[in-house]
Scaffold this motif. Sequence first.
Motif, short mmCIF file in Angstrom:
data_model
loop_
_atom_site.label_atom_id
_atom_site.label_comp_id
_atom_site.label_asym_id
_atom_site.label_seq_id
_atom_site.Cartn_x
_atom_site.Cartn_y
_atom_site.Cartn_z
N UNK A 17 0.83 -1.21 0.00
CA UNK A 17 0.00 0.00 0.00
C UNK A 17 0.86 1.26 0.00
N UNK A 18 1.89 1.28 0.85
CA UNK A 18 2.79 2.44 0.91
C UNK A 18 3.50 2.61 -0.43
N UNK A 19 4.00 1.52 -0.98
CA UNK A 19 4.73 1.60 -2.24
C UNK A 19 3.84 1.96 -3.42
N UNK A 20 2.54 1.72 -3.30
CA UNK A 20 1.60 2.17 -4.33
C UNK A 20 1.46 3.69 -4.31
N UNK A 21 1.50 4.27 -3.10
CA UNK A 21 1.32 5.71 -2.95
C UNK A 21 2.60 6.51 -3.19
N UNK A 22 3.76 5.92 -2.91
CA UNK A 22 5.03 6.66 -2.99
C UNK A 22 5.27 7.35 -4.33
N UNK A 23 5.07 6.70 -5.48
CA UNK A 23 5.32 7.39 -6.75
C UNK A 23 4.42 8.60 -6.98
N UNK A 24 3.26 8.61 -6.33
CA UNK A 24 2.36 9.75 -6.45
C UNK A 24 2.83 10.91 -5.58
N UNK A 25 3.70 10.60 -4.64
CA UNK A 25 4.27 11.59 -3.73
C UNK A 25 5.55 12.17 -4.30
N UNK A 26 6.38 11.30 -4.84
CA UNK A 26 7.70 11.72 -5.33
C UNK A 26 8.15 10.78 -6.43
N UNK A 27 8.49 11.35 -7.56
CA UNK A 27 8.96 10.52 -8.67
C UNK A 27 10.36 9.98 -8.42
N UNK A 28 11.07 10.58 -7.46
CA UNK A 28 12.44 10.14 -7.20
C UNK A 28 12.56 9.24 -5.97
N UNK A 29 11.48 9.04 -5.25
CA UNK A 29 11.54 8.21 -4.04
C UNK A 29 11.58 6.73 -4.43
N UNK A 30 12.59 6.01 -3.94
CA UNK A 30 12.62 4.57 -4.23
C UNK A 30 11.57 3.85 -3.41
N UNK A 31 11.17 2.69 -3.86
CA UNK A 31 10.23 1.87 -3.10
C UNK A 31 10.86 1.51 -1.75
N UNK A 75 6.05 18.00 12.94
CA UNK A 75 6.27 18.28 11.53
C UNK A 75 5.50 17.24 10.71
N UNK A 76 4.72 17.72 9.76
CA UNK A 76 3.98 16.84 8.85
C UNK A 76 4.78 16.71 7.56
N UNK A 77 4.94 15.47 7.12
CA UNK A 77 5.68 15.17 5.90
C UNK A 77 4.94 14.11 5.09
N UNK A 78 5.31 14.00 3.84
CA UNK A 78 4.88 12.91 2.97
C UNK A 78 3.37 12.68 2.99
N UNK A 79 2.63 13.75 2.74
CA UNK A 79 1.18 13.65 2.62
C UNK A 79 0.85 13.28 1.18
N UNK A 80 0.11 12.21 1.02
CA UNK A 80 -0.29 11.82 -0.33
C UNK A 80 -1.67 11.18 -0.29
N UNK A 81 -2.48 11.54 -1.27
CA UNK A 81 -3.80 10.93 -1.47
C UNK A 81 -3.79 10.34 -2.86
#
Length: 145
Positions: A17-31, A75-81
Motif C-alpha cells: 500500500x505504501x509503495x503504491x502511494x510513494x510514486x504519487x508523492x515523489x517521482x524520485x523516491x525509491x520503493x 512536523x507533517x511530511x509525505x502527505x499523499x492521497x
Amino acid sequence: MTEINTAKHSSEELLVQVNHLLPQLSSSAPAMTLEQLSDLLDSSAVTLFVATHEGRTVGMLTLALFPIPTGIRAWIEDVVVDTDSRGLGVGALLTTTAVEHAKHLGAVTVDLTSRPAREAANALYRKVGFAQRETNVYRYVVENL
C-alpha cells in the motif's frame, strides 16, 4: 466512509500500500523495503497515518514529533492521497487527525511545507487552519559515501 488509522506494525500488505502511494508523492523516491517500513514504524518520533476508504488504502501522512528547548514540535511530511480518491476530503481528514494527535502529545506547533505549484494542497492546508509563514527553508543534501 473514510477511516484514519495509525500504522503500528509492518506487513507485506502495508508495504504494498505504501509503495503504491510513494510514486504519487515523489517521482524520485525509491520503493521502501519491509525493513525500512519496520524501522519507520518502530521509531518513537514518527507516526504513520493511513487513510482507507471502502476497504482500500487511499492516502497516508507522516507526523514527526520531537522535543527541543522551546517545547515539543511537530512536523507533517509525505502527505499523499491516491489520484483516484482526491476530492473526497481524505487530505483534510489526514491532516486534522495528525494535528489533533500532535496537540494531544503536547506539541506547541505543527509545521509543514508545500510547493507553491501544489495549489490544491496549499488551499487545503489554509482551509484546515495552517498559516503561511514568511521564512526561508534551507536544505543541505547529505551525500552518501
